[in-house]
Design an enzyme around this catalytic site. Sequence first.
Site, PDB file in Angstrom:
ATOM      1  N   SER A  57       0.836  -1.194   0.000  1.00 52.66           N
ATOM      2  CA  SER A  57       0.000   0.000   0.000  1.00 52.66           C
ATOM      3  C   SER A  57       0.876   1.251   0.000  1.00 52.66           C
ATOM      4  O   SER A  57       1.641   1.470  -0.939  1.00 52.66           O
ATOM      5  CB  SER A  57      -0.966  -0.044   1.191  1.00 52.66           C
ATOM      6  OG  SER A  57      -1.974   0.926   1.067  1.00 52.66           O
ATOM      7  N   GLU A  95      -2.526  -2.152  -8.010  1.00 51.35           N
ATOM      8  CA  GLU A  95      -3.764  -2.465  -7.282  1.00 51.35           C
ATOM      9  C   GLU A  95      -4.167  -1.194  -6.557  1.00 51.35           C
ATOM     10  O   GLU A  95      -3.394  -0.242  -6.485  1.00 51.35           O
ATOM     11  CB  GLU A  95      -3.546  -3.625  -6.312  1.00 51.35           C
ATOM     12  CG  GLU A  95      -2.465  -3.417  -5.263  1.00 51.35           C
ATOM     13  CD  GLU A  95      -2.953  -2.755  -3.969  1.00 51.35           C
ATOM     14  OE1 GLU A  95      -4.172  -2.712  -3.745  1.00 51.35           O
ATOM     15  OE2 GLU A  95      -2.102  -2.286  -3.198  1.00 51.35           O
ATOM     16  N   HIS A 106      -5.466  -5.264  -1.307  1.00 54.66           N
ATOM     17  CA  HIS A 106      -6.036  -4.994   0.010  1.00 54.66           C
ATOM     18  C   HIS A 106      -7.152  -5.950   0.410  1.00 54.66           C
ATOM     19  O   HIS A 106      -7.884  -5.676   1.354  1.00 54.66           O
ATOM     20  CB  HIS A 106      -6.590  -3.563   0.038  1.00 54.66           C
ATOM     21  CG  HIS A 106      -5.529  -2.496   0.083  1.00 54.66           C
ATOM     22  ND1 HIS A 106      -4.734  -2.200  -1.016  1.00 54.66           N
ATOM     23  CD2 HIS A 106      -5.159  -1.650   1.072  1.00 54.66           C
ATOM     24  CE1 HIS A 106      -3.916  -1.205  -0.683  1.00 54.66           C
ATOM     25  NE2 HIS A 106      -4.149  -0.865   0.571  1.00 54.66           N
TER      26      HIS A 106
END
Length: 313
Positions: free
Chosen positions: A107, A207, A283
């Site tokens: 992330s 992503e 995630h």
Amino acid sequence: MKSLPPGGTIGVAAPASPYDSRSDVLRGVEWWESQGYRVKLAEHIYDRDDYVAGRAEDRGADLNALFADPEVDVVQALQGGYGSAQAIPHLDFDAIASNPKPLVGFSDITALHVAIHRRTGLPTIYGNGLVGVGGAECSEFTRARLLEVLTGDALGPVPADPDDPYARAIHGGSVTAPLVGGCLWLLMQTMGTPWEFDPAGAILFFEDYKAPPYYVDGFLTQLRHAGKLDAVAGVVVGEMKDCDWGDQREASDWARSRSLEDVLEEHLEPLGVPVLYRLPLGHGKHLAALPLGLRYTLDADRRTLTPEESLWA
């Protein structure tokens, strides 16, 4: 770079957001210890400054110290959130290059993956931070995959989601090239910086989380206008968690008139390169830890992504 040995040490720094409860940190430490490893927490691991884990200088210094520490085998982020990019100007890239060891995080940690690879050429690992592996919601698939990657036991293609193995080829074909990328929002934040990500000749992986279709449309439009998509060898789109219009709060008609796949098809299919969507990289419930910076074969027809070189070369 060496794999994680039995009884090895995980060094943990907090380059992004701080912990919420001290138990979140302790749970992660105890999970590593239950697997037979030791954990060394960086000096400023418990620092807090609103939504970041203390001063950027200290966050960068903690990373430098863990890379330089001969007792530390793996450097793991506490978690993502926000703030990793603030620490980049305080990193000692020469020291990091001289002490190669795996950096693990995902992330917001994308900022560090990109900067370290651009400045040192070292591969890194897109995987859970300490809070993630210790969390009650972390799946055994996620934990086992991380250990397999770190110990050198991860062989063959990136595994499919054990609950829903379906993946889609948006464009067919096969290619072998280095893999670069991370969280799409963080990749965008590198634009115009000295460590701007470069997907030319590479397989671009991305992503994201809670980015509705028109956000993703905007990101991909900017990448196309900036020439970032012109020379990609292939594209891997991981899990786009809560990114379709139905996942968001109530929206206007225009905001929900197109699906996320509509957007991906419009921007990626015309590239004419292999494009694969929906491996468990992101995630969601399951995260298959993914070494970045290595050569992979992306076979969209077979729906596989397979490393062609070892992280430990």
